[in-house]
Design a protein around this motif. Sequence first.
Motif, mmCIF file in Angstrom:
data_model
loop_
_atom_site.group_PDB
_atom_site.id
_atom_site.type_symbol
_atom_site.label_atom_id
_atom_site.label_comp_id
_atom_site.label_asym_id
_atom_site.label_seq_id
_atom_site.Cartn_x
_atom_site.Cartn_y
_atom_site.Cartn_z
ATOM 1 N N LEU A 122 17.564 -4.002 -64.447
ATOM 2 C CA LEU A 122 17.570 -4.466 -63.037
ATOM 3 C C LEU A 122 16.337 -5.333 -62.534
ATOM 4 O O LEU A 122 16.633 -6.319 -61.927
ATOM 5 N N ALA A 123 15.252 -5.028 -62.653
ATOM 6 C CA ALA A 123 13.988 -5.798 -62.561
ATOM 7 C C ALA A 123 14.271 -7.295 -63.213
ATOM 8 O O ALA A 123 13.909 -8.351 -62.706
ATOM 9 N N ARG A 182 23.459 -6.696 -62.144
ATOM 10 C CA ARG A 182 22.863 -5.821 -61.283
ATOM 11 C C ARG A 182 24.201 -4.775 -60.891
ATOM 12 O O ARG A 182 23.759 -3.360 -60.832
ATOM 13 N N ASP A 231 17.395 -13.941 -61.185
ATOM 14 C CA ASP A 231 18.048 -14.404 -59.916
ATOM 15 C C ASP A 231 17.135 -15.199 -59.017
ATOM 16 O O ASP A 231 17.457 -16.287 -58.715
ATOM 17 N N LEU A 232 15.958 -14.715 -58.842
ATOM 18 C CA LEU A 232 14.794 -15.385 -58.101
ATOM 19 C C LEU A 232 14.407 -16.891 -59.004
ATOM 20 O O LEU A 232 14.165 -17.714 -58.430
ATOM 21 N N ALA A 263 16.845 -9.384 -61.530
ATOM 22 C CA ALA A 263 16.086 -9.777 -60.139
ATOM 23 C C ALA A 263 15.376 -10.927 -60.464
ATOM 24 O O ALA A 263 15.324 -11.812 -59.703
ATOM 25 N N ARG A 264 14.516 -10.965 -61.283
ATOM 26 C CA ARG A 264 13.679 -12.027 -62.005
ATOM 27 C C ARG A 264 14.473 -13.178 -62.229
ATOM 28 O O ARG A 264 14.145 -14.462 -61.953
ATOM 29 N N THR A 266 23.627 -12.733 -62.960
ATOM 30 C CA THR A 266 22.486 -11.655 -62.486
ATOM 31 C C THR A 266 23.152 -10.667 -61.552
ATOM 32 O O THR A 266 22.888 -9.486 -61.725
ATOM 33 N N ARG A 278 23.157 -17.086 -61.096
ATOM 34 C CA ARG A 278 23.119 -16.059 -60.123
ATOM 35 C C ARG A 278 24.113 -15.372 -59.898
ATOM 36 O O ARG A 278 24.057 -13.997 -59.742
#
Length: 326
Positions: A150-151, A139, A157-158, A154-155, A135, A132
């Motif tokens: 960025l996507a 970002r 990180d999720l 985000a993925r 990521t 995290r």
Amino acid sequence: MADPVPLPPSPRWRGDLLRVLLAAAACYVVSVRIDLHERMVRWFGRYERWQVDELPLTALVLAVGLAWYAWRRMGEVRVELGRRRAAEAHAAALLAHNRELAQQLIGVQERERLALARELHDELGQGCSAIRVETACLRRCAPAGDTVLLAAAARADLAAQTLYQQVRELLRRLRPADLDALGLVAAVQTLCEAWSRRTGVACSFEQDGLDAPLPDLVNITVYRVVQESLTNVQRHAQARAVRVLLRLDAAQGLQLAVCDDGVGMDPQAATRGLGLLGCVERAAAVGGTLQVVSAPGAGCAMRLALPCTALGAAATAAASAMKAAA
């Protein structure tokens, strides 16, 4: 095999012997009164050709022989009962030894779970946190127009968050931190609330008499039985509500009941899974019993009973384990 254990004399033998003596004395008095022998001699004399007068001696020999036969059989019964008592005592000793081994095995299993939970928390937990952080750095450092990067960040990180939540859930199953930090009542209350939020099924918890702390082995057993019961309700019961009742008193010991209003089952036809068998073994290891009460369409109740003697034995075993560890 141990030597036969002699049976204690029956407390009724004196009364039986007195009855026999009184019957013999009464028979003598009656015989004297009616001249029984003279009458028998005159009666037997009528049937001399049949040798009926020889029957009394034959009957006497037969009676003595039957008495001897009964005495021999009585001796064999005493020896057999002695051997059976010795075998039962040996079986009881083996059962106590197996129960002690089961307690030690459960203790080792819980310690291994605790060590594994620490390793998972330290390694995977920190790994998820590190992902995290990376990521977040991606970002911040990504160009403003690079939506693909960025996507992807985000993925990632999720995925790290999801993995961390799964690790936390696994940690709770391996070794509930609330059980060590807050005690049995708070840990079961937290377990019921978390299970209710996750499944959407109402789960109420009631307790009575659990003011003093219990041995750790008992706490683990009760918690695991509640955990397995709620898991079975979620998988099979199709219930709308669940009640968890926990009670401790000086007369009946510790009583746990997990009841649901689901579809129920036939306990005779149902097969026990590994989780339920593990709970039965845990209950037996601490000297308790686990019973499943259910009927088709009438819900299901999982009942754990730990008598006061079992609680005392578990406390003694826990104290011995602490001394051995020290």
